[in-house]
Each structure stands twice: as structure tokens, then as C-alpha cells.
Design an enzyme around this catalytic site. Structure first.
Site, mmCIF file in Angstrom:
data_model
loop_
_atom_site.group_PDB
_atom_site.id
_atom_site.type_symbol
_atom_site.label_atom_id
_atom_site.label_comp_id
_atom_site.label_asym_id
_atom_site.label_seq_id
_atom_site.Cartn_x
_atom_site.Cartn_y
_atom_site.Cartn_z
ATOM 1 N N ASP B 104 0.871 -1.176 0.000
ATOM 2 C CA ASP B 104 0.000 0.000 0.000
ATOM 3 C C ASP B 104 0.902 1.219 0.000
ATOM 4 O O ASP B 104 1.694 1.415 0.912
ATOM 5 C CB ASP B 104 -0.884 0.004 1.251
ATOM 6 C CG ASP B 104 -1.788 1.232 1.277
ATOM 7 O OD1 ASP B 104 -2.220 1.672 0.187
ATOM 8 O OD2 ASP B 104 -2.061 1.752 2.377
ATOM 9 N N PRO B 106 1.764 5.501 -0.529
ATOM 10 C CA PRO B 106 1.133 6.788 -0.259
ATOM 11 C C PRO B 106 0.790 7.560 -1.536
ATOM 12 O O PRO B 106 1.505 7.463 -2.524
ATOM 13 C CB PRO B 106 2.192 7.556 0.545
ATOM 14 C CG PRO B 106 3.454 6.789 0.432
ATOM 15 C CD PRO B 106 3.192 5.488 -0.236
ATOM 16 N N GLY B 107 -0.278 8.330 -1.475
ATOM 17 C CA GLY B 107 -0.679 9.123 -2.629
ATOM 18 C C GLY B 107 -0.020 10.489 -2.654
ATOM 19 O O GLY B 107 0.119 11.104 -3.706
ATOM 20 N N HIS B 108 0.396 10.970 -1.481
ATOM 21 C CA HIS B 108 0.981 12.310 -1.414
ATOM 22 C C HIS B 108 2.241 12.423 -2.256
ATOM 23 O O HIS B 108 3.103 11.556 -2.201
ATOM 24 C CB HIS B 108 1.323 12.652 0.034
ATOM 25 C CG HIS B 108 0.181 13.258 0.761
ATOM 26 N ND1 HIS B 108 0.071 14.598 1.009
ATOM 27 C CD2 HIS B 108 -0.940 12.691 1.258
ATOM 28 C CE1 HIS B 108 -1.055 14.838 1.649
ATOM 29 N NE2 HIS B 108 -1.685 13.689 1.811
ATOM 30 N N LYS B 160 -14.937 4.685 -5.435
ATOM 31 C CA LYS B 160 -15.990 5.566 -4.907
ATOM 32 C C LYS B 160 -17.118 5.705 -5.915
ATOM 33 O O LYS B 160 -17.729 6.769 -6.040
ATOM 34 C CB LYS B 160 -15.409 6.951 -4.550
ATOM 35 C CG LYS B 160 -14.212 6.879 -3.610
ATOM 36 C CD LYS B 160 -13.905 8.196 -2.943
ATOM 37 C CE LYS B 160 -12.583 8.095 -2.194
ATOM 38 N NZ LYS B 160 -12.207 9.320 -1.498
ATOM 39 N N LEU B 462 38.694 29.111 2.498
ATOM 40 C CA LEU B 462 37.790 30.215 2.160
ATOM 41 C C LEU B 462 38.455 31.200 1.205
ATOM 42 O O LEU B 462 39.684 31.232 1.085
ATOM 43 C CB LEU B 462 37.388 30.961 3.435
ATOM 44 C CG LEU B 462 36.597 30.140 4.457
ATOM 45 C CD1 LEU B 462 36.455 30.930 5.751
ATOM 46 C CD2 LEU B 462 35.234 29.764 3.884
ATOM 47 N N SER B 465 41.777 33.233 2.105
ATOM 48 C CA SER B 465 42.509 32.542 3.168
ATOM 49 C C SER B 465 44.016 32.519 2.898
ATOM 50 O O SER B 465 44.797 32.236 3.787
ATOM 51 C CB SER B 465 41.982 31.110 3.319
ATOM 52 O OG SER B 465 42.117 30.413 2.098
ATOM 53 N N GLY B 466 44.414 32.786 1.655
ATOM 54 C CA GLY B 466 45.836 32.799 1.329
ATOM 55 C C GLY B 466 46.279 31.630 0.477
ATOM 56 O O GLY B 466 47.483 31.394 0.320
ATOM 57 N N SER B 535 36.871 25.121 -3.390
ATOM 58 C CA SER B 535 36.346 23.745 -3.376
ATOM 59 C C SER B 535 35.656 23.413 -2.050
ATOM 60 O O SER B 535 36.174 22.637 -1.251
ATOM 61 C CB SER B 535 37.455 22.732 -3.677
ATOM 62 O OG SER B 535 38.602 22.961 -2.892
#
Ligand SMILES: Nc1nc2c(ncn2[C@@H]2O[C@H](COP(=O)(O)OP(=O)(O)OP(=O)(O)O)[C@@H](O)[C@H]2O)c(=O)[nH]1
Ligand SMILES: [Mg+2]
Lengths: 310, 627
Positions: B104, B106-108, B160, B462, B465-466, B535
């Protein structure tokens, strides 16, 4: 009692049981191939019996390359412990037994402490202790999806983060048979090789493969007391009679085995496996209805599992 | 202990076949109710469970005074509280003619991956439609996923029907609508049934209220459905799962036959290596077999001592699978983290794990219209057509030919989450036919000539940073020592090689991938390559690391703090990023994942760049890159 090894009966299995058998063997092998230190939880019941039998098949001619672990609450039926020791001797498999020492020291028991506390301390906590003590990274359990609604949602490879936590929302999608066995340090996996078996499958397979089971599954005249509308077998003196209670001998058997004060017997004449199967096909109650621990509170299985219960 | 040996007298073993199917469709179409109905009407709901269901229905039910059969299936607390299905449930039932495992789902939309999970192991799908609503987006999405995952048989359950007065006209209109959409999906059978899961019409009981309908009830249809795929009729594929070696005399290859049939005496090859042997025995605990067929879990022994390991695929010598390291596949993404082309994932295919990358995303598919849309990444639940490459060649068959050997999953290498599921379409001829050119002068010859060993010095950190400053000094010193060097710098590369890339996550990954490949060529040429790139992602740095030998990748982490970098801000970039004028700036609105085990760490104490460079040179000496 015979000591024959499982008969070569693959031909007698229905296609359905053969499919289940192969799937389970594949799962058992997968774990051994990918994990460093697996263990098989052995609870002595009929599901454990089938699981062990499958393990003996999966690694043949080698022995199963992992030990069995029994979490002993100290309240199992005596017949179960006897069966356990015979089976391990017969198949030459290594057995580890662990009991929660803190629980023992605190005198935790199922009769005066209630089933909830007893289960939490002597089973759930004890299991976590044992997994940590021996550093197991994968543990097989004999749970089946047909046992209970929240079990039906369980994966075959069920992921536990560090501390053995089960988060139903954080389980891995499990596609095809491509199980993701990768874990990081401290994480573990619980594996359920019998996920797709039903209670009926277990019994039909047990019959076809001639797998030994604890005699308590078959009806016999046994001394029981009636308590809270359930039939309880007083397996030793620790369980005191309450006023008005009286031991009486009845033809009973058990559908599910655990701690004796928590496992209700059913009245039955089914003394052979064929009769057990016939009775099961006609019954109108579920297997777990005899377990006193599941009705503790709503959604109790899911909650226990989050805490680390198998 | 009691032996169950009275079994000899027991009745004949049951001969029933097993059918695996799933229910799917849009939210609230009644999937769980239908399964509850199936369980209920096949008498599988027992008295104590019924009592629990009555209690539950009063508490959580959506059906007024009646039993809410969906609560038999929706077992998680969150599901019961919200009245929806979240995770797949597997339930079992049987009729005198067949056993069933039903998933069974889920439909969501949010839980589409759980629906795909259920579909992956199913032979048929029951797609529900709410008769009042007709075909919805989720109906289409689920139909498409079912087809993609190889399901050939669909039951269109127009549910239904009680709420549209059992209208035949309504039913036929919905069916026509659906058939129009489903045409291109090439399903083998579509059977449409009007039903009411809630009241049981045409589920197990034929309904008198749909007199205009003459077809089978749902259960009649499922009992009779022929899904035999004849996996046993396909070429032999035996993925080796585990090598069984209890002692020196026995060496068996344990696994499950994925397709075909194997017999003792068969001439087999290890698909990946091409090595040949013969099957000696088919070993099981119940004795040796004269054949094993698709689905059987067995252990094979071979007549020769060939090299076979977990992950290898055994096949008949005259019907081998393709073995490639590049192929085209449909990928369904299942992770919150988007799929990034170029990033390294772990692929699980058969019993093998292998590092793999998406080399290109050709397009994604709009599930509503089945149209192809250009895309750079795949998000959660999206489906795309991709090219992939693996670190080593793998054996496969196209998924359409063999579900067992054409499927794979992709695993995130850091979280270990299952991030994607794939179905292989075909191998890329590029890879199949281009054999590598064997070269006369190789790397070790160049090393001898150069007098030093090649390496990638990967400076990460960063902005500001050098990295470049230090790398420049290191290169100057290496040059002075007579070493062959080359500098790849982030800014410079972006002016040429990577001019077409921006700063989105996907582009950053591709940026590093290209730089990695270039650096690898220089290493092959014998040079020491200095790479200065922010990177920010571990995955990409790891990807470059894996391109070369272990001792050839040296990660230099320039760990200058963010505060210090902001203070320096040599290019004024932080100031602009903080004003929101630059998007995706590392450290500000884009993450930096520090290395876990860098070979060299710099920048933590206030040293002059010359001093830092000297430490790098010492490390190179210690590692015997330079003399
Ligand atoms: N009248 C009527 N109501 C129905 C029928 N089938 C289901 N329902 C009702 O529709 C509602 C949703 O049913 P569910 O079975 O939970 O729907 P579902 O498709 O499983 O929903 P998700 O799993 O959350 O996608 C419930 O209130 C059901 O009682 C039907 O045939 N007739
Ligand atoms: Mg549902």
C-alpha cells in the site's frame, strides 16, 4: 524425539514457500557479506527456529558465521531454555546469553513491576547492552510484517542511528533487492529475513522441513490459572497465587512464547503440527492477542520500537 | 524438543503461486481502504483486530459511524492522526487460488519515493481513481513511475463509484481519458473496474448496483492475471553474493540466480574479467541439484581455480551481459539534496558497489505531459534521463530486458542515504568500443627522467585565506629545485576552461570535476600540480582524490578563520556578498565543508606566507615527493 537433520524436502515446498525461502537466504548472505560483526537474535520461538534453519541452509557447507544471542529475562518457560540448549548443541552453533544485570539487581519482574517496565528493562535495555558489549553492527531478528500494523511498514534492512534509535521517518527506501548496507561508525542495522512470511507460512514451512519446536506450541494437559481473563501457566514458584486463584489442569497450548507470566495460553486440542495448522486456519483471534505486552497503550509497538525494542 | 515429523502424514503441500502488486494513485482515492477491504472480505481481520479497529475508527476514523478500513493498514501514529499514508505497508492475503503480497503506497506527492519502492518489487499495479475527480496529476505520475519500473499490468480501479450514483457513463469517460494518457506507456494490459472500496462493490463481491458492468471483480482479475515474466527463459545471470570458503577443500560461490537456468557442466564466464570455467556442482543443504532456476538461492562450485569475488556476475560464455563503464539510464531522485552531475555517488548494482558519477543530465520528464524539460539538477521525486560513468566497468543488461540486472541505486557517500534509483537503458558505445591507447612512454619512465614524483597539491579554504599566495611561493621554490610544476588557479581557470560555469552547486561540482581531470593529466605527465580552489564540498575533493593514486593527492587545508578572511577581504568580495550583491558566496550564504583528514593544515597560527610555504615543502620531502 529424533535427531535427524532437516530432510531434503525442497521438492515438497510449494512455489510460494520456496520463493520465501530463497529470499530469506539471500538476505542472510547479504549481511554476512557486508557487515563485520553480525549476530542472530534467538528468542527460541517458532520464528527463531525457522530463521536458524534458514541460516544453516544459507551457509552450507559452512556453519552460520555468526553467533546466536539470547536475551534472557530470567522469566522464560523452562521448556524454552531446555530447547535452546538442545538446539545449540545439536547444530554446534555458538550461543551468547545476556541478562540485564541492573535489572536483576533492581529485582525487575513482570508480575509486580508490570509488563511495560519489565519489557523496557529486561528486553529492550538488555538488548542494547548486549549489542554494545559485543560491538555487533548488524542483528537479525525474526519479526514478520504480518504480526502488527507498524511492523507492516518496516524495512527488511532497518536502520538504527547511534544509540539504537529507530526513526520511522528516516528509513531508507528499499528498492528491488538492492539493499543499502552502508553505515557509519556507531550506526547499526537490524535485519528481518522473515519480513514477508506469515504465521501460516512459518507453520507450513516448519512442517515441511521438520524443524524442531518447543513442545509448548502443542496442546497438552498443563496446570494453569485464570488471571484477568487469560490463562497463565505457572512455570515456577515465583508467581504467587492471588486470593481466589486456583491451579487447574487444562488442555492448552501457546501460539506465541515469551516470558511465562506474560504469555497467555489458549485452550486447544491441537497436539500435532497438522492439528495446529488446522486450528490456525479456523481461528478468529490473532497471534499477538496472547501477548500481554502489546495492549499496554495505543500504538505501543511503534513506541517500543523507537526505544530500541526488536 | 519436539520434532515435527508427523509432517510426513500432512496433506499435500500447497501449490499456490504468489502475486506481488501495489496500490497507488492520488491522495485519498481510497488505496488503504481498498486493502483494508480485501483483508476484511478475505476474513483476514480477526476478532481482536476488529475490536481494535472499532476503537480506532471512533477515535481517528473518517467514515462517521462506519468502520474505517484504511486504519487496518495505516499503522504509524502520524498516519492515523493525519488520515493519510506516509510509508509503504506490506500486507498479505490469500484466496484459494493465489497468495498475494500487496504494497500500500502513499498518494501524497511528497512521498513519491515510497510509492516507487513499492513498485520496484511488484508485478502488477492497481491504480485508483476517485470517480468524482477523474484522472489527476498523481494518477499520471504513478502510472508513469509504474511503467518506468517495468510494471506491465495495470488495473484501473475507478473507486468511490457509490458517490457518483454508480454511473456507467462516468466510468466510461474516466476510462477513455486514462487510456488516452497511458497510450505511450506501452503497458501490456489495462483492466478497468468500477468499485467501491468502502462498501465492497466489485472488490470480492460482484455488485448489483453496477449492472452495466460485465467484467471481472477485482479479486477475480488478480487471481487470473498472468504475470509470468519467464525470468528463467532469459540468459543466465548469477551475481556472486558471497564466497563460501569453510576450509581449503571447498570454494563455493553463493548467490541467487537472477535469470536463466544453470546446470552442472555449463561453460560459464566471469562477465567482468572474461575468465572461463565450468560449473562443477550446485550445492544446497538439501543435497546437490541438477539445475537451479531464476530465483533459487544456491552455491556453485567451478572446475577451475578462477578469480571470482563478490560483485562478479557469472554468465554462460555464449550469452554474456554487456560490460561498460558508461551508460544511459533513467534516474528517480529520492533525496532532499539535489542530484548534482559530476558529484561522486556510490552505485549499488547487483551485488557490487562502485563509485559512479552522473556525467550529464539529458533532460527531466514532466510527469503530467511526459514532455522532456532541460534541467541542470534533479530534485526530490524528479525523474531524469542521464548518462553515468562508473569507476570500473560493470556487467548489466538493459532494464527493459532484465529487471534483476538492469537496476541500480545511488548512495550519498557522506550520509549513506539512498539518494536515487536507476534503470539502465543502454551502454554507451563510446565506452564499449573505445579501448584505451596503450602508450610507449609511461608515468614511471617520466618519473625517472624528472627525478621527483608527481602529485596534486590541493589547496582548499575560504576566499581570501591565502591559498594562491602560498601556492605561488611553493611553486617558485619547487621550480628552483628543478621540479616540473604547474599551477591551476580558480580565478584563471574560470576565464578559460570553465568560462561557461557559474556558482550554483551544480556548476561548482562541474568546475572541480574538470580541474580534477586536467590535474590528473599533469600528474600523468610527471608534474607537481598546484591547485588553489575554494572547493567547498568534501564530495568533490574526494572525487579528485580518487582520480589519482593515494600518495599522489595531498590536501592542503588553509584554515584561516572566516573573521580573518573578512578582515583581509583583498578583493572586496566579502563586503559585496554581505550587502547581498554576490549570491552563493562561500562562508556567507553558501557552506564550506572543512576537510576531515587533510594531509597538511595551514593558517591556524599567524605565520607569514613564506613560512607556510616552507612547511609545505618539508611535508613534500617527508612524503618523498621531492628529494
Ligand atoms: N464513499 C466512499 N468513500 C471511500 C471509498 N474508498 C475510500 N473512501 C474514503 O476516502 C477516504 C480516503 O481513503 P484512504 O483509503 O485513506 O485513501 P488513500 O488513497 O489510501 O490515501 P493516501 O494513502 O493518504 O494517499 C476515507 O475517508 C475513505 O473512507 C469508496 O469506495 N466510497
Ligand atoms: Mg493510504
Amino acid at each position: 524425539m529424533s535427531t535427524s537433520t532437516p530432510s531434503p524436502s525442497g521438492t515438497r515446498l510449494s512455489p510460494h514457500l520456496r520463493q520465501l525461502e530463497s529470499e530469506s537466504i539471500g538476505i542472510l548472505r547479504e549481511v554476512v557479506a557486508e557487515f563485520h560483526n553480525p549476530v542472530m537474535l534467538y528468542s527460541i520461538g517458532k520464528d527463531s527456529g525457522v530463521m536458524l534453519h534458514l541460516a544453516l541452509k544459507a551457509f552450507h557447507p559452512a556453519k552460520p558465521p555468526f553467533p546466536l544471542l539470547h536475551i534472557d529475562t530470567g522469566w522464560k518457560f523452562r521448556a524454552m531454555i531446555e530447547h535452546r540448549d538442545q538446539i545449540c548443541a545439536r547444530y554446534g552453533v555458538k550461543l551468547l546469553v545476556h541478562t540485564n544485570p541492573d535489572g536483576l539487581a533492581r529485582g525487575i519482574n513482570p508480575i509486580t513491576c508490570g509488563s511495560q517496565l519489565h519489557t523496557q528493562v529486561m528486553k529492550t535495555e538488555a538488548l542494547k547492552q548486549a549489542l554494545d558489549k559485543w560491538q555487533f553492527d548488524a542483528a537479525f531478528g525474526g519479526a514478520r510484517r504480518d504480526e502488527e500494523k507498524s511492523r507492516a511498514k518496516e524495512r527488511i534492512f532497518s536502520f538504527r542511528s547511534a544509540g539504537h534509535v529507530w526513526d520511522p521517518r528516516n528509513q531508507r527506501p528499499e528498492l528491488w533487492n538492492l539493499y543499502n548496507t552502508r553505515i557509519s561508525q556507531g550506526e547499526t542495522i537490524r535485519v528481518f529475513p522473515l519480513s514477508n512470511w506469515t504465521e501460516l507460512d512459518i507453520w507450513q514451512y516448519t512442517r515441511a522441513q521438520n524443524i524442531p519446536v518447543v513442545p509448548l506450541y502443542f496442546a497438552a494437559a498443563r496446570p494453569v490459572i485464570e488471571r484477568d481473563g487469560q490463562l497463565i501457566m505457572r512455570d515456577d514458584e515465583r508467581m504467587a497465587l492471588k486470593p481466589g486463584e486456583r491451579e487447574q489442569v487444562r488442555m492448552v497450548r501457546f501460539r506465541s512464547l515469551g516470558c511465562y507470566p506474560l504469555s497467555a495460553a489458549i485452550e486447544s486440542q491441537a497436539a500435532t503440527i497438522d492439528e495446529v495448522i488446522a486450528e490456525m486456519l479456523a481461528t478468529r483471534t490473532s497471534e499477538r492477542s496472547g501477548r500481554l505486552i502489546d495492549t499496554d497503550e495505543a500504538a505501543s509497538m511503534e513506541k517500543k520500537k523507537r526505544d530500541g525494542y526488536f | 524438543m519436539t520434532d515435527t515429523s508427523d509432517s510426513a502424514a500432512a496433506g499435500a503441500a500447497e501449490r499456490k503461486e504468489l502475486l506481488r502488486f501495489l496500490t497507488c494513485g492520488s491522495v485519498d482515492d481510497g488505496k488503504s481502504t481498498l486493502i483494508g477491504r480485501l483483508l476484511y472480505d478475505t476474513q483476514l481481520v480477526l476478532d481482536d483486530q476488529l475490536a481494535a479497529l472499532e476503537r480506532d475508527s471512533r477515535k481517528h476514523g473518517t467514515t462517521g459511524e462506519d468502520l474505517d478500513l484504511a486504519l487496518l493498514v495505516d499503522g504509524l501514529q502520524a498516519e492515523r492522526e493525519q488520515g493519510i499514508t506516509i510509508d509503504v505497508a506490506y500486507r498479505f492475503f490469500a484466496t484459494p487460488r493465489r497468495s498475494f503480497i500487496v504494497a500500500d503506497t502513499p498518494g501524497h506527492e511528497q512521498y513519491t519515493r515510497n510509492m516507487a519502492t513499492g513498485a520496484s518489487n511488484s508485478q502488477a499495479a492497481v491504480i485508483l481513481i476517485d470517480a468524482r475527480k477523474g484522472v489527476l496529476t498523481q494518477t499520471r505520475r504513478h502510472s508513469y513511475i509504474c511503467a518506468l519500473l517495468g510494471i506491465k499490468h495495470v488495473v484501473l480501479a475507478v473507486n468511490k463509484i457509490d458517490l457518483v450514483d454508480f454511473s456507467g457513463e462516468r466510468f466510461h469517460r474516466i476510462v477513455a481519458d486514462y487510456l488516452g494518457f497511458a497510450e505511450p506507456l506501452k503497458l501490456r494490459s489495462i483492466t478497468s473496474i468500477p468499485l467501491s472500496a468502502r462498501f465492497g462493490d466489485n472488490v470480492i463481491r460482484r455488485s448489483e448496483r453496477t449492472g452495466w458492468y460485465e467484467g471481472p471483480t477485482l479479486i477475480e482479475h488478480l487471481e487470473a492475471l498472468d504475470v509470468s515474466e519467464e525470468l528463467a527463459g532469459k540468459p543466465l545471470r548469477f551475481p556472486v553474493q558471497w564466497v563460501n570458503r569453510p576450509d581449503l577443500d571447498f570454494r563455493g560461490f553463493a548467490g541467487t540466480v537472477a535469470s536463466g537456468v544453470v546446470r552442472p557442466g555449463d561453460r560459464v564466464v566471469v562477465a567482468e574479467s572474461g575468465r572461463e570455467s565450468r560449473v562443477e556442482r550446485i550445492v544446497t543443504a538439501d543435497g546437490d541439484l541438477s539445475e537451479a532456476r531464476a530465483g533459487d538461492a544456491v552455491t556453485l562450485t567451478l572446475t577451475d581455480e578462477v578469480d571470482v569475488a563478490r560483485g562478479d556476475v557469472l554468465a554462460h560464455a555464449d550469452a554474456r551481459p554487456e560490460v561498460v563503464d558508461q551508460f544511459a539510464a533513467d534516474v528517480l531522485w529520492m533525496s532532499e539534496e539535489p542530484m548534482l552531475p559530476g558529484r561522486s555517488y556510490l552505485m549499488r548494482i547487483g551485488t557490487r558497489y562502485v563509485p559512479a558519477r552522473i556525467t550529464s543530465l539529458k533532460h527531466k520528464t514532466d510527469v503530467n505531459t511526459l514532455e522532456h524539460i532541460a534541467a541542470k539538477t534533479l530534485g526530490l521525486n524528479e525523474i531524469g534521463s542521464c548518462n553515468l560513468s562508473t569507476a570500473t566497468p560493470v556487467a548489466f543488461d538493459p532494464y527493459a530486458e532484465n529487471r534483476a540486472t538492469g537496476a541500480f541505486v545511488l548512495i550519498d557517500r557522506f550520509t549513506n542515504a539512498t539518494a536515487g534509483a536507476g534503470m539502465i537503458s543502454f551502454g554507451l558505445r563510446r565506452a564499449t568500443n573505445i579501448h584505451r591507447q596503450a602508450l610507449l612512454v609511461d608515468k614511471s619512465a617520466r618519473v625517472r627522467l624528472n627525478g621527483h614524483r608527481p602529485a596534486i597539491l590541493w589547496f582548499t579554504g575560504l576566499s581570501g585565506s591565502g591559498k594562491s599566495t602560498i601556492a605561488n611561493i611553493v611553486e617558485r621554490e619547487l621550480h628552483a629545485l628543478g621540479a616540473h610544476t604547474y599551477m591551476l588557479d580558480g580565478d584563471n581557470v574560470r576565464h578559460g576552461l570553465n568560462r561557461d560555469l557559474g556558482f550554483t552547486d551544480a556548476d561548482r561540482v562541474e568546475n572541480i570535476r574538470r580541474v580534477g581531470e586536467v590535474a590528473k593529466l599533469f600528474v600523468d605527465a610527471g608534474a607537481i600540480v598546484l591547485c588553489s580552489f575554494i572547493s567547498p564540498f568534501r564530495a568533490e575533493r574526494r572525487m579528485v582524490r580518487e582520480l589519482v593514486a593515494a600518495q599522489e593527492f595531498i590536501e592542503v587545508f588553509v584554515d584561516t578563520s572566516l573573521e580573518e578572511c573578512k578582515r583581509r577581504d583583498p578583493k572586496g568580495l566579502y563586503a559585496r556578498a554581505l550587502e547581498g550583491k554576490i549570491k552563493n558566496f562561500t562562508g556567507i550564504d553558501s557552506p564550506y565543508e572543512p576537510p576531515e583528514e587533510p594531509e597538511i593544515v595551514l593558517g591556524r597560527s599567524p605565520l607569514a606566507p613564506e613560512e607556510e610555504a616552507r612547511r609545505v615543502l618539508e611535508a613534500l620531502k617527508a612524503r618523498q615527493i621531492i628529494g
